[in-house]
Scaffold this active site. Structure first.
Site, PDB file in Angstrom:
ATOM      1  N   ARG A 142      27.801 -23.395 -22.158  1.00  0.00           N
ATOM      2  CA  ARG A 142      27.396 -24.611 -21.184  1.00  0.00           C
ATOM      3  C   ARG A 142      27.746 -25.775 -21.794  1.00  0.00           C
ATOM      4  O   ARG A 142      26.873 -26.566 -22.305  1.00  0.00           O
ATOM      5  CB  ARG A 142      26.177 -24.001 -20.637  1.00  0.00           C
ATOM      6  N   LYS A 160      26.675 -34.166 -32.088  1.00  0.00           N
ATOM      7  CA  LYS A 160      25.226 -34.540 -32.083  1.00  0.00           C
ATOM      8  C   LYS A 160      24.802 -34.778 -33.670  1.00  0.00           C
ATOM      9  O   LYS A 160      23.846 -35.742 -33.731  1.00  0.00           O
ATOM     10  CB  LYS A 160      24.654 -33.280 -31.752  1.00  0.00           C
ATOM     11  N   ALA A 289      17.802 -27.464 -18.418  1.00  0.00           N
ATOM     12  CA  ALA A 289      17.392 -29.046 -18.710  1.00  0.00           C
ATOM     13  C   ALA A 289      16.227 -29.154 -17.529  1.00  0.00           C
ATOM     14  O   ALA A 289      15.330 -29.888 -17.521  1.00  0.00           O
ATOM     15  CB  ALA A 289      18.531 -29.813 -18.581  1.00  0.00           C
ATOM     16  N   ASN A 396      25.809 -34.640 -17.469  1.00  0.00           N
ATOM     17  CA  ASN A 396      27.007 -35.159 -18.354  1.00  0.00           C
ATOM     18  C   ASN A 396      28.357 -34.225 -18.327  1.00  0.00           C
ATOM     19  O   ASN A 396      28.278 -33.237 -17.934  1.00  0.00           O
ATOM     20  CB  ASN A 396      26.619 -35.004 -19.622  1.00  0.00           C
ATOM     21  N   ASN A 440      19.551 -40.371 -22.357  1.00  0.00           N
ATOM     22  CA  ASN A 440      20.233 -39.497 -23.151  1.00  0.00           C
ATOM     23  C   ASN A 440      18.948 -38.879 -24.373  1.00  0.00           C
ATOM     24  O   ASN A 440      18.401 -39.676 -24.868  1.00  0.00           O
ATOM     25  CB  ASN A 440      21.506 -39.827 -23.627  1.00  0.00           C
TER      26      ASN A 440
HETATM   27  N1  LIG Z   1      19.380 -36.230 -21.084  1.00  0.00           N
HETATM   28  C1  LIG Z   1      20.738 -35.930 -20.944  1.00  0.00           C
HETATM   29  O1  LIG Z   1      21.638 -36.331 -20.983  1.00  0.00           O
HETATM   30  C2  LIG Z   1      20.857 -34.328 -20.477  1.00  0.00           C
HETATM   31  C3  LIG Z   1      20.403 -33.387 -21.314  1.00  0.00           C
HETATM   32  C4  LIG Z   1      20.363 -31.920 -21.032  1.00  0.00           C
HETATM   33  C5  LIG Z   1      21.301 -31.635 -20.039  1.00  0.00           C
HETATM   34  N2  LIG Z   1      21.951 -32.693 -19.300  1.00  0.00           N
HETATM   35  C6  LIG Z   1      22.955 -32.171 -18.491  1.00  0.00           C
HETATM   36  O2  LIG Z   1      22.449 -31.458 -17.332  1.00  0.00           O
HETATM   37  C7  LIG Z   1      23.336 -30.556 -16.637  1.00  0.00           C
HETATM   38  C8  LIG Z   1      22.559 -29.057 -16.622  1.00  0.00           C
HETATM   39  O3  LIG Z   1      22.165 -28.739 -17.965  1.00  0.00           O
HETATM   40  P1  LIG Z   1      21.434 -27.391 -17.947  1.00  0.00           P
HETATM   41  O4  LIG Z   1      21.321 -27.057 -19.485  1.00  0.00           O
HETATM   42  O5  LIG Z   1      20.213 -27.218 -17.302  1.00  0.00           O
HETATM   43  O6  LIG Z   1      22.726 -26.257 -17.368  1.00  0.00           O
HETATM   44  P2  LIG Z   1      22.334 -24.934 -16.777  1.00  0.00           P
HETATM   45  O7  LIG Z   1      23.415 -24.400 -16.413  1.00  0.00           O
HETATM   46  O8  LIG Z   1      20.869 -24.359 -17.183  1.00  0.00           O
HETATM   47  O9  LIG Z   1      21.685 -25.347 -15.159  1.00  0.00           O
HETATM   48  C9  LIG Z   1      22.471 -25.870 -14.234  1.00  0.00           C
HETATM   49  C10 LIG Z   1      21.669 -25.722 -13.006  1.00  0.00           C
HETATM   50  O10 LIG Z   1      22.162 -26.453 -11.798  1.00  0.00           O
HETATM   51  C11 LIG Z   1      22.365 -25.517 -10.829  1.00  0.00           C
HETATM   52  N3  LIG Z   1      23.763 -25.767  -9.907  1.00  0.00           N
HETATM   53  C12 LIG Z   1      24.916 -25.735 -10.407  1.00  0.00           C
HETATM   54  N4  LIG Z   1      25.750 -25.888  -9.384  1.00  0.00           N
HETATM   55  C13 LIG Z   1      24.966 -26.164  -8.565  1.00  0.00           C
HETATM   56  C14 LIG Z   1      25.314 -26.320  -6.963  1.00  0.00           C
HETATM   57  N5  LIG Z   1      26.532 -26.556  -6.568  1.00  0.00           N
HETATM   58  N6  LIG Z   1      24.412 -26.882  -6.216  1.00  0.00           N
HETATM   59  C15 LIG Z   1      23.126 -26.501  -6.646  1.00  0.00           C
HETATM   60  N7  LIG Z   1      22.584 -26.525  -7.854  1.00  0.00           N
HETATM   61  C16 LIG Z   1      23.685 -26.372  -8.788  1.00  0.00           C
HETATM   62  C17 LIG Z   1      22.294 -24.019 -11.439  1.00  0.00           C
HETATM   63  O11 LIG Z   1      21.808 -23.098 -10.329  1.00  0.00           O
HETATM   64  C18 LIG Z   1      21.324 -24.559 -12.542  1.00  0.00           C
HETATM   65  O12 LIG Z   1      19.972 -24.006 -11.994  1.00  0.00           O
HETATM   66  C19 LIG Z   1      24.499 -30.431 -17.563  1.00  0.00           C
HETATM   67  O13 LIG Z   1      25.454 -31.468 -16.977  1.00  0.00           O
HETATM   68  C20 LIG Z   1      23.816 -31.415 -18.857  1.00  0.00           C
HETATM   69  O14 LIG Z   1      25.151 -32.066 -19.340  1.00  0.00           O
HETATM   70  C21 LIG Z   1      21.763 -33.731 -19.490  1.00  0.00           C
HETATM   71  O1  LIG Z   2      22.024 -35.063 -25.473  1.00  0.00           O
HETATM   72  C1  LIG Z   2      22.952 -35.036 -24.840  1.00  0.00           C
HETATM   73  O2  LIG Z   2      23.722 -35.972 -24.851  1.00  0.00           O
HETATM   74  C2  LIG Z   2      23.442 -34.367 -23.645  1.00  0.00           C
HETATM   75  C3  LIG Z   2      22.792 -32.958 -23.316  1.00  0.00           C
HETATM   76  O3  LIG Z   2      22.255 -32.266 -24.419  1.00  0.00           O
HETATM   77  C4  LIG Z   2      23.482 -32.151 -22.449  1.00  0.00           C
HETATM   78  O4  LIG Z   2      24.025 -30.997 -22.763  1.00  0.00           O
HETATM   79  O5  LIG Z   2      24.167 -32.732 -21.646  1.00  0.00           O
HETATM   80 MG   LIG Z   3      23.158 -30.315 -24.474  1.00  0.00          MG
END
Ligand SMILES: NC(=O)c1ccc[n+]([C@@H]2O[C@H](COP(=O)([O-])OP(=O)(O)OC[C@H]3O[C@@H](n4cnc5c(N)ncnc54)[C@H](O)[C@@H]3O)[C@@H](O)[C@H]2O)c1
Ligand SMILES: O=C(O)C[C@H](O)C(=O)O
Ligand SMILES: [Mg+2]
Length: 570
Positions: A142, A160, A289, A396, A440
């Site tokens: 993922r 990272k 997340a 992201n 972030n």
């Molecule tokens: N601080 C940050 O910038 C940061 C940190 C971690 C993750 N993220 C971002 O968050 C996002 C999710 O990461 P994750 O680790 O939770 O992934 P994940 O795959 O564990 O979870 C994704 C979630 O989104 C839901 N989802 C997906 N498509 C959907 C839709 N069409 N409608 C409704 N819900 C939907 C899924 O059911 C799931 O619950 C990623 O894009 C990741 O880049 C950002």
């Molecule tokens: O830490 C980040 O920049 C992003 C995060 O880990 C992600 O999965 O989107």
């Molecule tokens: Mg990540």
């Protein structure tokens, strides 16, 4: 006959080195003759970056630089972090991952395949650096919001760890980017002749668990005390539960994200004017997340006086099937159960829109991977219901962000408190320059890693993670707070990492998991000095090597065969 000498390391080709150092390193004659100042080196790099139009080409240039002149790369990144972070990390790293096998030119990091099970330890032996202190490991399943990219996900550990070095001063050679080649569900890659991973379907969860068990043993036997950061696994909860009490490890997507968003939410809630007990948070995305962030905020709400049940009830999580409820009719994944609602009176809310109308939230959080999911209509309503709506589109890279900064400002009439996962540019609104917050993880994971390494913590406790968040929220300067910023200015990230690392060290000491005796009795001022002195500073590297060569060179002769060590590790 000349004596054999060890091959030069990448940092040895630095054109800032004096003739004496070049002779000592046996690089004399291997780089152009000029001994260059940092300014000259930097001017050349910036010119080469400017000449390239596409961010991915700038990324590739920078990767080449890191591999041929590591300290110059870090000088550049450290001095221009605001401009460089989007090139070496999100959003460009997303494109770099998508094209990893197509763009491949040089080895970076380590790959371990499912076929290596049973002898993972011997593969690990091949890593050439003896003193690894931290690894970021992914199975590529993922990658950001881009899905299963298999071994093409290597860009994430590489990126990272570059941020670890630049933001918290872990030495470059003490970092190990690690990608597990456990197959991929990405059919397109499996059929792509240029794809460089195994062409098999992803192994099962049980097979992966067994593989990870062996990996954890191999890593910690080779490098006792190594910090292991799990990153971008599709389903990371089982591994976190299995290893967190036993190894020095954490999952950045669950815990790092939880901490960094908590850090921003504390400031946002304060500025919103709405009491904690009246906050209503709709989370779009209930994955690692989403649940990680929600749990961290529950802890904060409880510290602010709510009972656990009251705090938990402030959250409405939405996944692909709609609002997560007890009576939805599907078997909920275990990590969602805690937040599952029981007050929906039999009604199911299938879309984000329906949930938003039903809840009228104060906080809208996006961790869904669905770019553009926060519609103009939703944003407008958020501004109707709240004086200062909190809007955090965190997916992201930028293409997956639930809304842009521009739309958030436009449709809330400039009222929203905003943070995104990937960077957006400043914006002029009503004659004022508005700066978006970037929620972030790079604000916390470098400090978590540094604090853990320096305190020699045996495990990374929840209190250490929580401390990283509160330290982050305390690290804002008065001029940042007065402008309503939720996160500190990115250029100050090394200072922020020191504050975060100190919070983590103190929490490790309190939890009794620290092993570094020499800092136990130190006051904050002394500890800060000690932490700073331990950090790798690329700016001082040339001088450090000059000094080292003077000392070693004297005893070995300037062209001596014994090579000085690569600098003191942390
Ligand atoms: N601080 C940050 O910038 C940061 C940190 C971690 C993750 N993220 C971002 O968050 C996002 C999710 O990461 P994750 O680790 O939770 O992934 P994940 O795959 O564990 O979870 C994704 C979630 O989104 C839901 N989802 C997906 N498509 C959907 C839709 N069409 N409608 C409704 N819900 C939907 C899924 O059911 C799931 O619950 C990623 O894009 C990741 O880049 C950002
Ligand atoms: O830490 C980040 O920049 C992003 C995060 O880990 C992600 O999965 O989107
Ligand atoms: Mg990540």
């Amino acid at each position: 006959m000349t004596a054999a000498h060890p091959p030069p390391a990448t940092g040895d080709y630095d054109t800032s080195h004096s003739t004496a150092v070049r002779r000592y390193n046996h690089t004399y004659g291997l780089v152009p003759p000029a001994v260059e100042s940092l300014e000259t080196q930097e001017a050349r790099c910036l010119k080469q970056i400017a000449r390239r139009e596409k961010p991915i080409d700038k990324y590739l240039y920078l990767s080449g630089l890191r591999n041929t002149n590591v300290h110059l790369f870090y000088r550049l990144v450290t001095r221009h972090l605001k401009d460089m972070a989007p090139l070496i990390y999100t959003p460009t790293v997303g494109e770099a991952c998508l094209e990893w096998s197509n763009n491949y030119v040089q080895p970076e990091g380590m790959y371990i395949s499912y076929a290596d099970r049973g002898h993972i330890a011997s593969v690990v032996q091949n890593w050439p650096e003896p003193n690894v202190q931290i690894t970021v490991v992914t199975d590529g399943s993922r990658i950001l919001g881009l899905g299963d990219l298999g071994i093409n996900g290597m860009g994430i550990p590489v990126g990272k760890l570059a941020l670890y070095v630049a933001c918290s001063g872990i030495r470059p050679e003490a970092t190990l980017p690690l990608t597990l080649d456990l197959g991929t569900g990405n059919k397109e890659y499996r059929e792509d002749p240029l794809y460089m991973g195994s062409r098999r379907d992803k192994v099962t969860a049980e097979e992966e668990a067994e593989f990870l068990d062996e990996l954890m043993v191999a890593l910690t036997e080779k490098w006792p005390g190594i910090v292991i950061q799990f990153e971008d696994f599709k389903n990371p909860f089982p591994a976190l539960e299995r290893y967190q009490g036993k190894y020095t490890c954490f999952n950045d997507d669950i815990q790092g994200t939880g901490a960094v968003i908590l850090g921003g939410i504390v400031s946002a809630v304060r500025q919103s004017g709405t009491a904690v007990k009246d906050q209503r948070a709709v989370f779009f995305g209930a994955g690692s997340a989403g649940v990680g962030v929600a749990k961290q905020i529950v802890e904060y709400f409880m510290r602010e006086g709510l009972t656990e049940d009251e705090a938990r009830k402030c959250f409405w999580l939405v996944d692909t099937k709609g609002l997560v409820t007890n009576d939805r009719g599907d078997k909920l994944a275990e990590h969602k159960v805690y937040f599952s609602r029981d007050d929906n009176e039999g009604k199911q809310y299938k879309t984000l829109e329906e949930v938003v109308d039903h809840v009228q939230p104060t906080i809208l959080m996006g961790l869904s991977t669905m770019g553009g999911a926060f519609t103009p209509d939703m944003l407008t309503k958020m501004a109707k219901w709240n004086d200062r709506p909190i809007i955090f589109p965190l997916s992201n890279p930028s293409s997956k962000s639930e809304c842009t900064f521009e739309d958030a400002i436009k449709y809330t009439n400039g009222k929203c408190l905003f943070a995104s996962g990937s960077p957006f540019d400043d914006l002029e609104y009503n004659g004022k320059i508005l700066t978006p917050g970037q929620g972030n993880n790079m604000y916390v994971f470098p400090g978590i890693g540094l604090g853990t390494i320096l305190s020699q913590a045996t495990t990374i406790t929840q209190t250490m993670i929580y401390a990283s968040a509160t330290s982050l929220s305390h690290s804002l300067l008065p001029n940042e707070t007065s402008q309503g910023w939720l996160y500190p200015e990115i250029g100050r990230i090394r200072d922020v990492s020191v504050v975060v690392a100190m919070g983590v060290i103190r929490a490790a000491q309190k939890a009794g998991v620290d092993r570094e005796q020499s800092i136990k009795g130190m006051g904050d001022e002394e500890l800060e000095k000690w932490v700073r002195a331990k950090m790798y500073d690329p700016m001082e590297e040339t001088e450090r090597v000059e000094k080292e060569v003077k000392t070693f060179g004297m005893s070995n002769g300037v062209n001596g065969t014994a090579k000085a060590g690569r600098g003191s590790h942390l």
